[in-house]
Write a protein that holds these residues in place. Structure first.
Motif, PDB file in Angstrom:
ATOM      1  N   ILE A 237       0.840  -1.209   0.000  1.00 17.68           N
ATOM      2  CA  ILE A 237       0.000   0.000   0.000  1.00 17.68           C
ATOM      3  C   ILE A 237       0.871   1.253   0.000  1.00 17.68           C
ATOM      4  CG2 ILE A 237      -1.641   1.352   1.364  1.00 17.68           C
ATOM      5  CD1 ILE A 237      -2.875  -1.294   2.281  1.00 17.68           C
ATOM      6  N   ILE A 238       1.936   1.239   0.823  1.00 13.39           N
ATOM      7  CA  ILE A 238       2.843   2.395   0.886  1.00 13.39           C
ATOM      8  C   ILE A 238       3.493   2.636  -0.464  1.00 13.39           C
ATOM      9  CG2 ILE A 238       4.997   3.265   1.889  1.00 13.39           C
ATOM     10  CD1 ILE A 238       4.221   1.833   4.489  1.00 13.39           C
ATOM     11  N   LEU A 239       4.028   1.574  -1.070  1.00 13.19           N
ATOM     12  CA  LEU A 239       4.667   1.716  -2.381  1.00 13.19           C
ATOM     13  C   LEU A 239       3.683   2.247  -3.414  1.00 13.19           C
ATOM     14  CD1 LEU A 239       6.831  -1.535  -2.592  1.00 13.19           C
ATOM     15  CD2 LEU A 239       7.674   0.810  -2.463  1.00 13.19           C
ATOM     16  N   THR A 240       2.488   1.686  -3.440  1.00  9.76           N
ATOM     17  CA  THR A 240       1.496   2.082  -4.433  1.00  9.76           C
ATOM     18  C   THR A 240       1.069   3.534  -4.262  1.00  9.76           C
ATOM     19  OG1 THR A 240       0.658  -0.194  -4.518  1.00  9.76           O
ATOM     20  CG2 THR A 240      -0.762   1.529  -5.417  1.00  9.76           C
ATOM     21  N   THR A 241       0.737   3.912  -3.030  1.00 11.83           N
ATOM     22  CA  THR A 241       0.266   5.278  -2.798  1.00 11.83           C
ATOM     23  C   THR A 241       1.354   6.317  -3.091  1.00 11.83           C
ATOM     24  OG1 THR A 241       0.819   5.011  -0.440  1.00 11.83           O
ATOM     25  CG2 THR A 241      -1.473   4.651  -1.089  1.00 11.83           C
ATOM     26  N   VAL A 242       2.591   6.010  -2.725  1.00  9.75           N
ATOM     27  CA  VAL A 242       3.680   6.971  -2.952  1.00  9.75           C
ATOM     28  C   VAL A 242       3.995   7.093  -4.446  1.00  9.75           C
ATOM     29  CG1 VAL A 242       6.133   7.415  -2.574  1.00  9.75           C
ATOM     30  CG2 VAL A 242       4.692   6.714  -0.665  1.00  9.75           C
ATOM     31  N   ILE A 243       4.040   5.968  -5.164  1.00 10.33           N
ATOM     32  CA  ILE A 243       4.362   6.017  -6.596  1.00 10.33           C
ATOM     33  C   ILE A 243       3.250   6.708  -7.376  1.00 10.33           C
ATOM     34  CG2 ILE A 243       4.691   4.617  -8.671  1.00 10.33           C
ATOM     35  CD1 ILE A 243       6.146   2.571  -6.905  1.00 10.33           C
ATOM     36  N   VAL A 244       2.000   6.302  -7.135  1.00 10.89           N
ATOM     37  CA  VAL A 244       0.869   6.926  -7.840  1.00 10.89           C
ATOM     38  C   VAL A 244       0.761   8.400  -7.445  1.00 10.89           C
ATOM     39  CG1 VAL A 244      -1.636   6.917  -8.144  1.00 10.89           C
ATOM     40  CG2 VAL A 244      -0.395   4.756  -8.041  1.00 10.89           C
ATOM     41  N   GLY A 245       0.919   8.685  -6.150  1.00 14.78           N
ATOM     42  CA  GLY A 245       0.864  10.069  -5.697  1.00 14.78           C
ATOM     43  C   GLY A 245       1.948  10.927  -6.322  1.00 14.78           C
ATOM     44  N   THR A 246       3.138  10.370  -6.495  1.00 15.68           N
ATOM     45  CA  THR A 246       4.237  11.105  -7.133  1.00 15.68           C
ATOM     46  C   THR A 246       3.903  11.427  -8.590  1.00 15.68           C
ATOM     47  OG1 THR A 246       5.838   9.995  -5.701  1.00 15.68           O
ATOM     48  CG2 THR A 246       6.696  11.051  -7.674  1.00 15.68           C
ATOM     49  N   PHE A 247       3.335  10.455  -9.287  1.00 16.46           N
ATOM     50  CA  PHE A 247       2.926  10.693 -10.676  1.00 16.46           C
ATOM     51  C   PHE A 247       1.897  11.818 -10.745  1.00 16.46           C
ATOM     52  CE2 PHE A 247      -0.120   9.914 -14.118  1.00 16.46           C
ATOM     53  CZ  PHE A 247       0.718  10.027 -15.209  1.00 16.46           C
ATOM     54  N   LEU A 248       0.896  11.771  -9.869  1.00 19.29           N
ATOM     55  CA  LEU A 248      -0.134  12.815  -9.863  1.00 19.29           C
ATOM     56  C   LEU A 248       0.445  14.157  -9.435  1.00 19.29           C
ATOM     57  CD1 LEU A 248      -3.141  10.833  -8.317  1.00 19.29           C
ATOM     58  CD2 LEU A 248      -2.596  11.228 -10.727  1.00 19.29           C
ATOM     59  N   LEU A 249       1.475  14.122  -8.602  1.00 25.64           N
ATOM     60  CA  LEU A 249       2.152  15.351  -8.184  1.00 25.64           C
ATOM     61  C   LEU A 249       2.725  16.076  -9.400  1.00 25.64           C
ATOM     62  CD1 LEU A 249       3.319  17.015  -5.700  1.00 25.64           C
ATOM     63  CD2 LEU A 249       5.381  15.675  -6.010  1.00 25.64           C
ATOM     64  N   PHE A 250       3.449  15.328 -10.249  1.00 27.35           N
ATOM     65  CA  PHE A 250       4.015  15.933 -11.453  1.00 27.35           C
ATOM     66  C   PHE A 250       2.938  16.205 -12.503  1.00 27.35           C
ATOM     67  CE2 PHE A 250       7.839  13.572  -9.875  1.00 27.35           C
ATOM     68  CZ  PHE A 250       8.547  14.708  -9.528  1.00 27.35           C
ATOM     69  N   HIS A 251       1.858  15.440 -12.453  1.00 25.96           N
ATOM     70  CA  HIS A 251       0.762  15.585 -13.415  1.00 25.96           C
ATOM     71  C   HIS A 251       0.027  16.903 -13.233  1.00 25.96           C
ATOM     72  CE1 HIS A 251      -3.330  15.042 -14.952  1.00 25.96           C
ATOM     73  NE2 HIS A 251      -2.878  14.059 -15.720  1.00 25.96           N
ATOM     74  N   SER A 252      -0.245  17.268 -11.960  1.00 25.28           N
ATOM     75  CA  SER A 252      -1.109  18.429 -11.740  1.00 25.28           C
ATOM     76  C   SER A 252      -0.602  19.414 -10.696  1.00 25.28           C
ATOM     77  CB  SER A 252      -2.507  17.955 -11.330  1.00 25.28           C
ATOM     78  OG  SER A 252      -3.178  17.367 -12.422  1.00 25.28           O
ATOM     79  N   VAL A 253      -0.039  18.929  -9.591  1.00 27.01           N
ATOM     80  CA  VAL A 253       0.343  19.835  -8.505  1.00 27.01           C
ATOM     81  C   VAL A 253       1.380  20.852  -8.976  1.00 27.01           C
ATOM     82  CG1 VAL A 253       1.353  20.010  -6.204  1.00 27.01           C
ATOM     83  CG2 VAL A 253      -0.211  18.132  -6.748  1.00 27.01           C
ATOM     84  N   THR A 254       2.444  20.365  -9.619  1.00 26.68           N
ATOM     85  CA  THR A 254       3.487  21.288 -10.098  1.00 26.68           C
ATOM     86  C   THR A 254       2.929  22.236 -11.154  1.00 26.68           C
ATOM     87  OG1 THR A 254       4.162  19.506 -11.604  1.00 26.68           O
ATOM     88  CG2 THR A 254       5.456  19.811  -9.608  1.00 26.68           C
ATOM     89  N   GLY A 255       1.940  21.748 -11.930  1.00 27.81           N
ATOM     90  CA  GLY A 255       1.301  22.607 -12.928  1.00 27.81           C
ATOM     91  C   GLY A 255       0.617  23.793 -12.277  1.00 27.81           C
ATOM     92  N   PHE A 256      -0.081  23.539 -11.181  1.00 31.09           N
ATOM     93  CA  PHE A 256      -0.763  24.625 -10.478  1.00 31.09           C
ATOM     94  C   PHE A 256       0.244  25.603  -9.874  1.00 31.09           C
ATOM     95  CE2 PHE A 256      -4.488  21.731 -10.330  1.00 31.09           C
ATOM     96  CZ  PHE A 256      -5.428  22.605 -10.866  1.00 31.09           C
ATOM     97  N   VAL A 257       1.357  25.098  -9.371  1.00 27.10           N
ATOM     98  CA  VAL A 257       2.393  25.971  -8.818  1.00 27.10           C
ATOM     99  C   VAL A 257       2.931  26.903  -9.894  1.00 27.10           C
ATOM    100  CG1 VAL A 257       4.700  26.051  -7.803  1.00 27.10           C
ATOM    101  CG2 VAL A 257       3.053  24.335  -7.029  1.00 27.10           C
ATOM    102  N   LEU A 258       3.183  26.363 -11.080  1.00 26.23           N
ATOM    103  CA  LEU A 258       3.699  27.179 -12.181  1.00 26.23           C
ATOM    104  C   LEU A 258       2.655  28.194 -12.661  1.00 26.23           C
ATOM    105  CD1 LEU A 258       5.561  24.378 -14.159  1.00 26.23           C
ATOM    106  CD2 LEU A 258       6.616  26.247 -12.887  1.00 26.23           C
TER     107      LEU A 258
END
Length: 637
Positions: A237-258
């Motif tokens: 669960i930890i591996l899955t949530t961190v990997i998927v969360g990291t992908f979504l981080l680069f997918h949208s979170v960094t976009g909003f910051v920019l």
């Protein structure tokens, strides 16, 4: 001109573009060849006591390296094929048959692989002495290894990497059959699909990473979640949530910051900030998968390396805690003492002490992890403790009449007994109450086990309930494992010799081999990580050079363009690194809590070393990017 000679000329013409790819492959081959050589080496087998264990570790590391290198080579090869699509299309337009083009690409990849294999094996042989010496040094031995060329290792390496190169070469052969001619011409203009940022996706990404962090920081032994769900499932669960969360981080979170940065108009219209932000919005969102891979690889490398280096760094402190005396053994015959004395140099202290071995009823000390009703403790009196504490430069203790102080170096508040105020009974119902406990001892735990200190008067009372033991404790300056072997030779097994230098050597030998493997695998992962970003950024540089040429014609200075390039590449390089380091910091915090060990200093050293080497790839990438832009501006005018 044959296809083979054409492939050879293409490689020679584009060698500078292939250099880092070749260098990464060569480095991987050198490390693999080294591991296999060490596996077949007689030098280590003769020198170390754990040669069979090391052989298994090397074999396992070679398999991990092989899987990773195969993926890396295939991934890197796909980048180069993308850069070659327009060239392939020109060949097709000139009437060259698809089969001939495919064979040419096949030969090019195979030649690159063979060249890398030959160079890698040669360098591996030249470096094998150094690598073997490093391993032996990390394992605590002061030996210079000889030059070793293993034909078995060379054959193993050749078979494995030829298989990889054949597969990637076939990948190049299939390129011409996978795309239409028009697609090949426009391939360089096609990036990854740019996902649109979504507030829901951004929140989900942060939430998933937070869940992974929260689970990782829970105590494995006391957390209701870990106990209810199970170790393996929670780890997944930890591996899955961190990997998927990291992908979504680069997918949208960094976009909003920019996007937020883009709203600062005063800053945005200064220099080339508008171009920098606009390209980063595309690059980070479009390359979410690649950046996720970089972040996870960085986290894995730093976590594994930091954990092993932390263990290696703390070995000496752990041995000093467990073995405060250089040697300790139970005295059974005076003749053995005389023989031991004959081989002892530089003796700081040599004390004979009396102790008791007493069996206690310990119902009050029972916990979920220890339900035994009886335990045997080594008992010493206050005078003996303070005598040894003075020699070992530790604080003296004062024990009340019927009370005791227990010395438990393995104490862990999560599952150790709550000693203070608890009472234990001897077989004859003599009561002993613990007034306190300490996580250090004055006796070697390998011989004495858990020790209890009582008052001088109460020691005489307990003497009737226990067996009297006579121990010899010795402190020696600059003791070695060789000295330990000499001492052990004169003592029977029932003397239960515990030796600080031998325990230190055993710990260094086992963890040192892990550090060697982890360090070199980490370097391969780091080289691959830096290379992946390098290939990606330079592919984008080929696409961007026309835009920079327009800026050049508009009068934008070369210094301003270099500044923009450096800032763009910095974000692409160091955002995933920062995320990876944060992931590894959480993982290592959980690891240090699990082992009850302070890993802050060794982990920081490991992180800094990783960042410095990673930074060299950044400098190389910025330089190469700037060279592409400068050369194009000179050519185009």
């Amino acid at each position: 001109m044959t296809l083979f000679s054409l492939a050879r000329k293409n490689i020679a013409r584009n060698f500078s573009k292939y250099f880092l790819y070749i260098a990464s492959m060569v480095f991987s081959i050198v490390i693999y060849f080294t591991f296999v050589t060490l596996k077949y080496s007689d030098t280590i087998a003769k020198k170390t006591a754990s040669s069979q264990k090391l052989d298994s570790l090397m074999s396992g590391a070679a398999v991990i390296l092989l899987l990773f290198v195969a993926i890396f080579i295939a991934y890197s090869n796909s980048f180069f094929m993308k850069k070659r699509k327009k060239e392939v299309a020109l060949y097709a337009l000139l009437g060259v048959r698809n089969r001939q083009i495919g064979l040419m690409l096949f030969f090019e990849n195979l030649l690159l692989g063979l060249f890398s294999l030959v160079i890698g094996v040669i360098l591996g042989f030249l470096c094998s002495k150094g690598f073997m010496t490093i391993l032996i040094h990390l394992m605590g031995y002061d030996v210079i290894a000889p030059f070793t060329f293993s034909s078995s290792a060379a054959l193993n390496t050749a078979i494995v990497f030829l298989a990889i190169f054949l597969v990637t070469s076939f990948q190049g052969y299939r390129l011409i059959y996978q795309f239409k001619l028009i697609d090949l011409f426009h391939a360089s203009k096609k990036g990854e699909v740019v996902p649109k940022p979504s507030m829901v996706v951004a929140i989900l990404g942060v939430l998933l990473i937070s869940i992974g962090y929260w689970l990782a920081l829970q105590d494995i032994f006391s957390s209701k979640v870990w106990l209810a769900v199970g170790f393996l499932i929670i780890a997944l669960i930890i591996l899955t949530t961190v990997i998927v969360g990291t992908f979504l981080l680069f997918h949208s979170v960094t976009g909003f910051v920019l996007v937020v940065m883009k709203r600062n108009e005063k800053w945005l219209w200064r220099g080339l900030h508008l171009m920098t932000i606009s390209q980063l919005v595309y690059r980070i969102r479009g390359n979410a998968r690649t950046l996720t891979v970089i972040a996870i690889l960085s986290a894995t490398t730093v976590t594994a390396g930091g954990a092993v280096y932390g263990l290696y760094y703390n070995i000496n402190d752990q041995v000093i805690t467990a073995d405060p005396n250089t040697f300790m053994y139970e005295q059974t015959d005076s003749k053995f003492d005389q023989q031991v004395s004959s081989v002892l140099p530089n003796v700081k202290y040599d004390e004979n002490i009396e102790a008791l071995s007493v069996t206690f009823h310990t119902e009050q000390l029972n916990s979920a992890f220890n339900n035994s009703d009886k335990r045997i403790y080594t008992i010493i009196n206050e005078k003996t403790y303070n005598q040894l504490a003075t020699i070992q430069k530790k604080e003296k203790i004062d024990v009340n009449n019927a009370n005791a102080v227990i010395l438990d170096i393995g104490y862990d508040e999560r599952f150790s007994p709550k000693y203070k105020g608890k009472t234990i009974l001897t077989e004859d119902n003599t009561i002993l109450t613990f007034q306190s406990f300490q996580t250090q001892s004055v006796l070697n735990t390998g011989t004495a086990g858990i020790t209890v200190v009582v008052s001088n008067e109460y020691y005489k009372v307990l003497k009737e309930d226990g067996e009297v033991l006579n121990y010899r404790v010795i402190g020696v300056d600059k003791a070695s494992a060789e000295l330990s072997e000499k001492v052990a030779k004169y003592l029977p097994e029932k003397a239960q010799l515990s030796s600080a230098p031998q325990d230190l050597q055993t710990g260094i030998e086992s963890v040192g081999s892990l550090l060697f493997i982890g360090g070199f695998l980490g370097l391969v992962f780091l080289a691959a990580t830096g290379s992946i970003i390098y290939f990606k950024v330079l592919t984008e540089a080929e696409e961007d050079k026309y835009q920079y040429n327009m800026l050049h014609k508009m009068g934008v200075s070369a210094k301003e363009m270099r500044k923009t390039i450096a800032s763009q590449v910095f974000v692409i390089f160091f955002v995933p690194l920062a995320v990876g380091l944060l992931h590894s910091a959480i993982a290592l915090k959980a690891f240090s809590s699990l082992l009850m060990m302070d890993l802050v200093k060794p982990v920081l050293i490991w992180m800094i070393a990783y960042t410095v080497i990673y930074g060299l790839y950044y400098i190389l990438t910025v330089f190469s990017y700037g060279r592409i832009i400068t050369q194009n501006n000179r050519t185009e005018g």
